[in-house]
Structure formats: C-alpha cells, structure tokens
Design a protein around this motif. Structure first.
Motif, PDB file in Angstrom:
ATOM      1  N   SER A   1       0.827  -1.207   0.000  1.00 37.16           N
ATOM      2  CA  SER A   1       0.000   0.000   0.000  1.00 37.16           C
ATOM      3  C   SER A   1       0.869   1.268   0.000  1.00 37.16           C
ATOM      4  O   SER A   1       0.659   2.187  -0.796  1.00 37.16           O
ATOM      5  CB  SER A   1      -0.925  -0.075   1.214  1.00 37.16           C
ATOM      6  N   LEU A   2       1.857   1.299   0.873  1.00 32.17           N
ATOM      7  CA  LEU A   2       2.748   2.466   0.957  1.00 32.17           C
ATOM      8  C   LEU A   2       3.545   2.651  -0.322  1.00 32.17           C
ATOM      9  O   LEU A   2       3.696   3.765  -0.823  1.00 32.17           O
ATOM     10  CB  LEU A   2       3.741   2.268   2.106  1.00 32.17           C
ATOM     11  N   ARG A   3       4.067   1.522  -0.849  1.00 33.93           N
ATOM     12  CA  ARG A   3       4.892   1.643  -2.056  1.00 33.93           C
ATOM     13  C   ARG A   3       4.071   2.136  -3.231  1.00 33.93           C
ATOM     14  O   ARG A   3       4.466   3.048  -3.950  1.00 33.93           O
ATOM     15  CB  ARG A   3       5.560   0.283  -2.383  1.00 33.93           C
TER      16      ARG A   3
ATOM     17  N   ALA B   1       2.700   6.024  -7.310  1.00 34.88           N
ATOM     18  CA  ALA B   1       1.621   6.784  -7.951  1.00 34.88           C
ATOM     19  C   ALA B   1       1.888   8.279  -7.876  1.00 34.88           C
ATOM     20  O   ALA B   1       1.722   9.007  -8.867  1.00 34.88           O
ATOM     21  CB  ALA B   1       0.284   6.453  -7.293  1.00 34.88           C
ATOM     22  N   GLU B   2       2.311   8.758  -6.712  1.00 37.09           N
ATOM     23  CA  GLU B   2       2.619  10.200  -6.577  1.00 37.09           C
ATOM     24  C   GLU B   2       3.714  10.590  -7.563  1.00 37.09           C
ATOM     25  O   GLU B   2       3.606  11.604  -8.255  1.00 37.09           O
ATOM     26  CB  GLU B   2       3.118  10.507  -5.150  1.00 37.09           C
ATOM     27  N   ASN B   3       4.754   9.765  -7.637  1.00 34.95           N
ATOM     28  CA  ASN B   3       5.878  10.089  -8.527  1.00 34.95           C
ATOM     29  C   ASN B   3       5.465  10.036  -9.995  1.00 34.95           C
ATOM     30  O   ASN B   3       5.792  10.933 -10.772  1.00 34.95           O
ATOM     31  CB  ASN B   3       7.052   9.138  -8.260  1.00 34.95           C
ATOM     32  N   SER B   4       4.735   8.965 -10.380  1.00 32.68           N
ATOM     33  CA  SER B   4       4.383   8.846 -11.811  1.00 32.68           C
ATOM     34  C   SER B   4       3.407   9.941 -12.215  1.00 32.68           C
ATOM     35  O   SER B   4       3.462  10.452 -13.336  1.00 32.68           O
ATOM     36  CB  SER B   4       3.811   7.464 -12.127  1.00 32.68           C
ATOM     37  N   THR B   5       2.514  10.334 -11.320  1.00 33.15           N
ATOM     38  CA  THR B   5       1.526  11.365 -11.656  1.00 33.15           C
ATOM     39  C   THR B   5       2.227  12.717 -11.827  1.00 33.15           C
ATOM     40  O   THR B   5       1.975  13.452 -12.790  1.00 33.15           O
ATOM     41  CB  THR B   5       0.444  11.442 -10.554  1.00 33.15           C
ATOM     42  N   ARG B   6       3.150  13.016 -10.915  1.00 31.60           N
ATOM     43  CA  ARG B   6       3.878  14.287 -11.032  1.00 31.60           C
ATOM     44  C   ARG B   6       4.703  14.314 -12.305  1.00 31.60           C
ATOM     45  O   ARG B   6       4.699  15.294 -13.058  1.00 31.60           O
ATOM     46  CB  ARG B   6       4.806  14.464  -9.829  1.00 31.60           C
ATOM     47  N   ILE B   7       5.366  13.182 -12.590  1.00 30.14           N
ATOM     48  CA  ILE B   7       6.249  13.135 -13.763  1.00 30.14           C
ATOM     49  C   ILE B   7       5.430  13.143 -15.060  1.00 30.14           C
ATOM     50  O   ILE B   7       5.800  13.810 -16.036  1.00 30.14           O
ATOM     51  CB  ILE B   7       7.188  11.914 -13.661  1.00 30.14           C
ATOM     52  N   ALA B   8       4.283  12.456 -15.071  1.00 26.82           N
ATOM     53  CA  ALA B   8       3.430  12.456 -16.276  1.00 26.82           C
ATOM     54  C   ALA B   8       2.994  13.881 -16.604  1.00 26.82           C
ATOM     55  O   ALA B   8       3.042  14.302 -17.768  1.00 26.82           O
ATOM     56  CB  ALA B   8       2.210  11.554 -16.064  1.00 26.82           C
ATOM     57  N   ASN B   9       2.580  14.633 -15.594  1.00 32.57           N
ATOM     58  CA  ASN B   9       2.143  16.012 -15.839  1.00 32.57           C
ATOM     59  C   ASN B   9       3.309  16.906 -16.262  1.00 32.57           C
ATOM     60  O   ASN B   9       3.164  17.757 -17.149  1.00 32.57           O
ATOM     61  CB  ASN B   9       1.459  16.578 -14.586  1.00 32.57           C
ATOM     62  N   TRP B  10       4.460  16.687 -15.666  1.00 33.29           N
ATOM     63  CA  TRP B  10       5.649  17.475 -16.019  1.00 33.29           C
ATOM     64  C   TRP B  10       6.058  17.187 -17.468  1.00 33.29           C
ATOM     65  O   TRP B  10       6.323  18.095 -18.253  1.00 33.29           O
ATOM     66  CB  TRP B  10       6.786  17.131 -15.040  1.00 33.29           C
ATOM     67  N   LEU B  11       6.041  15.892 -17.838  1.00 30.24           N
ATOM     68  CA  LEU B  11       6.425  15.512 -19.204  1.00 30.24           C
ATOM     69  C   LEU B  11       5.440  16.068 -20.224  1.00 30.24           C
ATOM     70  O   LEU B  11       5.840  16.509 -21.303  1.00 30.24           O
ATOM     71  CB  LEU B  11       6.491  13.983 -19.332  1.00 30.24           C
ATOM     72  N   ALA B  12       4.143  16.023 -19.869  1.00 27.75           N
ATOM     73  CA  ALA B  12       3.110  16.458 -20.820  1.00 27.75           C
ATOM     74  C   ALA B  12       3.305  17.924 -21.201  1.00 27.75           C
ATOM     75  O   ALA B  12       2.888  18.349 -22.283  1.00 27.75           O
ATOM     76  CB  ALA B  12       1.719  16.229 -20.223  1.00 27.75           C
TER      77      ALA B  12
ATOM     78  N   LEU C   1      10.803   4.648  -6.208  1.00 32.16           N
ATOM     79  CA  LEU C   1      10.509   5.284  -4.920  1.00 32.16           C
ATOM     80  C   LEU C   1      11.485   6.406  -4.579  1.00 32.16           C
ATOM     81  O   LEU C   1      11.469   6.927  -3.470  1.00 32.16           O
ATOM     82  CB  LEU C   1      10.527   4.228  -3.800  1.00 32.16           C
ATOM     83  N   GLU C   2      12.327   6.798  -5.553  1.00 35.42           N
ATOM     84  CA  GLU C   2      13.242   7.909  -5.310  1.00 35.42           C
ATOM     85  C   GLU C   2      12.427   9.185  -5.066  1.00 35.42           C
ATOM     86  O   GLU C   2      11.224   9.221  -5.303  1.00 35.42           O
ATOM     87  CB  GLU C   2      14.147   8.127  -6.541  1.00 35.42           C
ATOM     88  N   HIS C   3      13.105  10.268  -4.658  1.00 29.94           N
ATOM     89  CA  HIS C   3      12.407  11.546  -4.497  1.00 29.94           C
ATOM     90  C   HIS C   3      12.040  12.070  -5.895  1.00 29.94           C
ATOM     91  O   HIS C   3      12.880  12.090  -6.803  1.00 29.94           O
ATOM     92  CB  HIS C   3      13.314  12.545  -3.778  1.00 29.94           C
ATOM     93  N   ALA C   4      10.802  12.517  -6.067  1.00 31.22           N
ATOM     94  CA  ALA C   4      10.334  12.957  -7.383  1.00 31.22           C
ATOM     95  C   ALA C   4      11.199  14.089  -7.931  1.00 31.22           C
ATOM     96  O   ALA C   4      11.444  14.161  -9.138  1.00 31.22           O
ATOM     97  CB  ALA C   4       8.870  13.386  -7.320  1.00 31.22           C
ATOM     98  N   ASP C   5      11.667  14.997  -7.080  1.00 34.02           N
ATOM     99  CA  ASP C   5      12.500  16.111  -7.561  1.00 34.02           C
ATOM    100  C   ASP C   5      13.766  15.598  -8.237  1.00 34.02           C
ATOM    101  O   ASP C   5      14.206  16.135  -9.260  1.00 34.02           O
ATOM    102  CB  ASP C   5      12.906  17.033  -6.401  1.00 34.02           C
ATOM    103  N   ASP C   6      14.367  14.560  -7.659  1.00 33.27           N
ATOM    104  CA  ASP C   6      15.580  13.994  -8.259  1.00 33.27           C
ATOM    105  C   ASP C   6      15.274  13.352  -9.602  1.00 33.27           C
ATOM    106  O   ASP C   6      16.057  13.461 -10.558  1.00 33.27           O
ATOM    107  CB  ASP C   6      16.205  12.956  -7.317  1.00 33.27           C
ATOM    108  N   LEU C   7      14.143  12.647  -9.697  1.00 31.73           N
ATOM    109  CA  LEU C   7      13.775  11.993 -10.959  1.00 31.73           C
ATOM    110  C   LEU C   7      13.534  13.047 -12.039  1.00 31.73           C
ATOM    111  O   LEU C   7      13.958  12.893 -13.197  1.00 31.73           O
ATOM    112  CB  LEU C   7      12.539  11.104 -10.763  1.00 31.73           C
ATOM    113  N   ILE C   8      12.860  14.133 -11.657  1.00 32.18           N
ATOM    114  CA  ILE C   8      12.571  15.202 -12.628  1.00 32.18           C
ATOM    115  C   ILE C   8      13.874  15.884 -13.061  1.00 32.18           C
ATOM    116  O   ILE C   8      14.069  16.177 -14.252  1.00 32.18           O
ATOM    117  CB  ILE C   8      11.531  16.185 -12.050  1.00 32.18           C
ATOM    118  N   GLU C   9      14.783  16.094 -12.131  1.00 30.80           N
ATOM    119  CA  GLU C   9      16.080  16.684 -12.506  1.00 30.80           C
ATOM    120  C   GLU C   9      16.826  15.770 -13.484  1.00 30.80           C
ATOM    121  O   GLU C   9      17.475  16.238 -14.420  1.00 30.80           O
ATOM    122  CB  GLU C   9      16.949  16.915 -11.256  1.00 30.80           C
ATOM    123  N   ASP C  10      16.711  14.453 -13.265  1.00 31.73           N
ATOM    124  CA  ASP C  10      17.369  13.487 -14.152  1.00 31.73           C
ATOM    125  C   ASP C  10      16.777  13.565 -15.567  1.00 31.73           C
ATOM    126  O   ASP C  10      17.511  13.588 -16.570  1.00 31.73           O
ATOM    127  CB  ASP C  10      17.204  12.080 -13.561  1.00 31.73           C
TER     128      ASP C  10
END
Ligand code: PLP
Length: 381
Positions: free
Chosen positions: A254-256, A261-272, A361-370
């Motif tokens: 549940s936690l994972r 979901a939080e990370n993929s949703t943020r990244i999907a919107n950022w990519l779009a 499960l990394e921090h979303a900010d780091d994934l977006i910077e990558d």
C-alpha cells in the motif's frame, strides 16, 4: 478491517511467534501412521491448504495464497514460478483443441507470443480484440470459450470497460481471465468487476523488490475447478523462499504503490508540458484513453507511464542519457527504470518508437532533474 491493516497481519500465527510466517521447506511430509497419511490425502481434495507434499505447497506458500485470495476477493488462489507460467496455465486450463479465444490486442508481449505459437499448435484459434471492445457478439464464434483481457493494457495503459465486457461475456457463456499485474491486487479487483480469474505477476509490485519471480491466479465460481485440476496435474508450484519474499514485500504494498503513484503522476504532468514530448500515456491523465473507466473502477495508478518524443528526437539517446532511470526489463521494484521500445505492427499506437518509464521510490525532484538533464543532453548532441 481495512486492507492496509490486513496486509500487515496476513499469515500471522498464534503468539508468541515470528511476525512473518517462516520458510517451511519440504518435499516429504512425515506421518506416524497410515491413518493420518490417508486423512491428509483425503482432506487435500477439498482444502488447498493441507500440507501433504511439497508439490502442493507448504505453510509458507499457503499463507501467501490465502492473502492473495483475500485481496482479490476470490475463492481459490494458485501459485506459479512466474507471471508467464500463471497466464499460460490459466489459459491452458480452460482450452481444448478446436476452441477459440478472444485476446485484447495490446496484451503483454509474452502472452501474445504464447497465444500465437502454442495455442495455434494446440489447435486453438485466437482472435485479437481492440482495447475498447465491450460487446463481444461480433467477435464470438460457436466454439469461443474464453476472453483474456489486460487492463490497463501493456505499454500504453489503455483502460478497458471491464464490467461492460464481462456482462457481454456472461451472456455468451465465456470465461473471462484478467491479467491484473498493473493493479496487483491493490488498484482494482477484476473478480468484483465480473471476471472469473485474475492473474498477477507478483514479480512486479507484490514482491516489489526486483529480486523475486512469481505468479498467481485467483479464481471464483465455476472457473476454480478446471484451474485447480490443470495446476495440480501439471505440477506447478512456488518455492517456499519465493513465497516468503513475496509476502514480506506485500507488507508495504500500500505504501509503495502510493509513492509510485505520486511520482508517476507528477512526472506524467511534467512531461506532458515539455516541448520534447509529443504524447504521454498515464491512466491518471484526464485525456487518457479509458480514463473515465479508470476513475470509476480503480482507486489509483502505479508507477508506469509511456511517452513519445517529438519528431527527430532519438529514444535510445534519451534513455541512455538518464542516470537514475536504469535500462531494464520488468517493473514494480523500488527502483526507476527506462526502456526504449521500437514500433510494433499489431497495436495502433505503436507506430512510433516510445519510452516506457517505471517511476520508482526515489524523491520525485531527483527523478525530474534526471529527466530534465537528459532533455538538455539531447539538445546538445
Ligand atoms: C511482467 C508481466 C507478466 C509476466 O510476468 P513474469 O513474472 O515476468 O513472468 C505478465 N503480464 C504482465 C502485464 C506483465 O507486466
């Protein structure tokens, strides 16, 4: 009790005792007398959780199958050494020479390969149906036996109208098998929506740590008997170490999934919003194919998304430029992954190369910077 609480308590034994059911390794189960030996053989005919011989599982795999049965609201759960073994067993259990099956055309590639190569050889005819099919009458033949669906579909995650499709299948007396690896027993329950069998590759989110292979098929009603017979006759089982690892991973399912979901949703919107991206596929985006079905039937998304780069940008170069997203098959572990996928003829949206990301499960900010750094490198090539 809420499902989050159940995840923590599945398999709990009388106290004092370990928090996780221990790994019970056994082939032979020893008895004092013929009478208890015969009794175990008799009881196992009606109870899948009698410990009678290693091939029928031990208390470790029984604890896992009871947990999955409960999560998927099924009546029986059978375990396999991989997700592919679960799918091919579920299909084979219901099909005979001369039968016909319907399969959603954007099903997982290994599922399609099995259908094309082995079902054909067995004398079973296959028809691929589009992801948005709900009325099956025009696809069904007098010898049609079952429908295999996968929602959201592999690679572009289109969301099927599962209840409508199941209603049509019921009228035609077809068994419906759902590959629920995306939902993994957590995001939606295919059996509750009308399917007869739910198959999950537990290699992905259930075990969740990129170190375990397993598959499960959960059934209800008339589907259980043929599935049980086929599973037992073909000697399928999940080793106790793998069952242990899977159940341990599920403690944090549940936690994972929430964080994926939080990370993929943020990244999907950022990519779009990026000029380098022509299209993003993610069931949480409001313009996603089948988004309304998803909003109605599911309670969240996982860490997956796909994207198509703008014309002229090279998918391999983009993926090679990422550093937190490693290149790798599969998904559902704690780590981020990227894969460049070349066009396929079969499915409509695969006419361009695209990139599949699994947001870990990394921090979303780091994934977006990558991702941002990879786009910069693409421009500077
Ligand atoms: C990974 C996957 C499978 C196969 O699972 P394995 O455990 O790798 O055999 C089946 N279906 C879907 C949708 C998958 O993503």
């Amino acid at each position: 009790m809420r499902r989050d609480t159940k995840l923590i308590h599945y398999g709990r034994r009388p106290l004092p005792g370990p928090a996780n059911p221990p790994i019970e390794r056994a082939s032979t189960i020893l008895h004092d007398t013929m009478s208890t030996f015969r009794d175990a053989k008799k009881r196992r005919e009606t109870d899948d959780h009698v410990v009678s011989y290693g091939r029928r599982g031990t208390s470790t795999s029984h604890a896992l199958s009871a947990a999955l049965c409960d999560l998927e609201q099924g009546e029986a759960c059978f375990l396999y050494p991989s997700g592919v073994a679960a799918i091919t067993s579920a299909l084979s259990g219901f099909l005979r020479t001369g039968d016909h099956v319907l399969i959603v055309d954007e099903a997982f590639h290994a599922t399609r390969t099995f259908c094309d190569e082995y079902l054909g050889q067995m004398g079973v005819d296959v028809t691929y149906i589009p992801w948005d099919a709900t009325e099956l009458t025009s696809y069904a033949q007098p010898n049609t036996k079952l429908v295999l669906i996968e929602s959201p579909t592999s690679l572009t995650f289109k969301v099927m109208d599962v209840p409508a499709l199941c209603a049509s299948a019921r009228k035609l007396n077809l068994t419906v098998i759902a590959d629920n690896t995306y939902g993994s027993g957590w995001l939606y329950q295919p059996l509750a929506l009308g399917c007869d069998v739910s198959v999950i590759s537990g290699t992905k989110y259930l075990s969740g740590h990129a170190d375990t292979m397993m598959g499960a098929a959960i059934s209800k009603g008339d589907a259980t008997a043929p599935l049980r017979t086929h599973t037992l006759r073909t000697g399928q089982l999940l080793a106790p170490d793998e069952a242990y690892a899977c159940l341990r991973g599920m403690r944090t399912l549940s936690l994972r999934i929430q964080r994926h979901a939080e990370n993929s949703t943020r990244i999907a919107n950022w990519l779009a919003a990026r000029p380098e991206v022509a299209r993003v596929w993610h069931p949480g985006l409001s313009d996603h194919p089948g988004h309304r079905n998803w909003a109605r039937d599911a309670n969240g998304v996982n860490g997956l998304l796909s994207l198509r780069l703008a014309d002229g940008l090279n998918v391999d170069a983009f993926v090679d430029s990422l550093s937190l997203f490693a290149v790798g098959a599969s998904w559902g572990g704690f780590e981020s992954l990227a894969l460049a996928l070349q066009p396929k003829q079969a499915a409509s949206d695969h006419d361009h190369p695209h990139v599949r990301l699994h947001c870990g499960l990394e921090h979303a900010d780091d994934l977006i910077e990558d991702l941002n750094a990879a786009f910069l490198r693409l421009h500077n090539r």
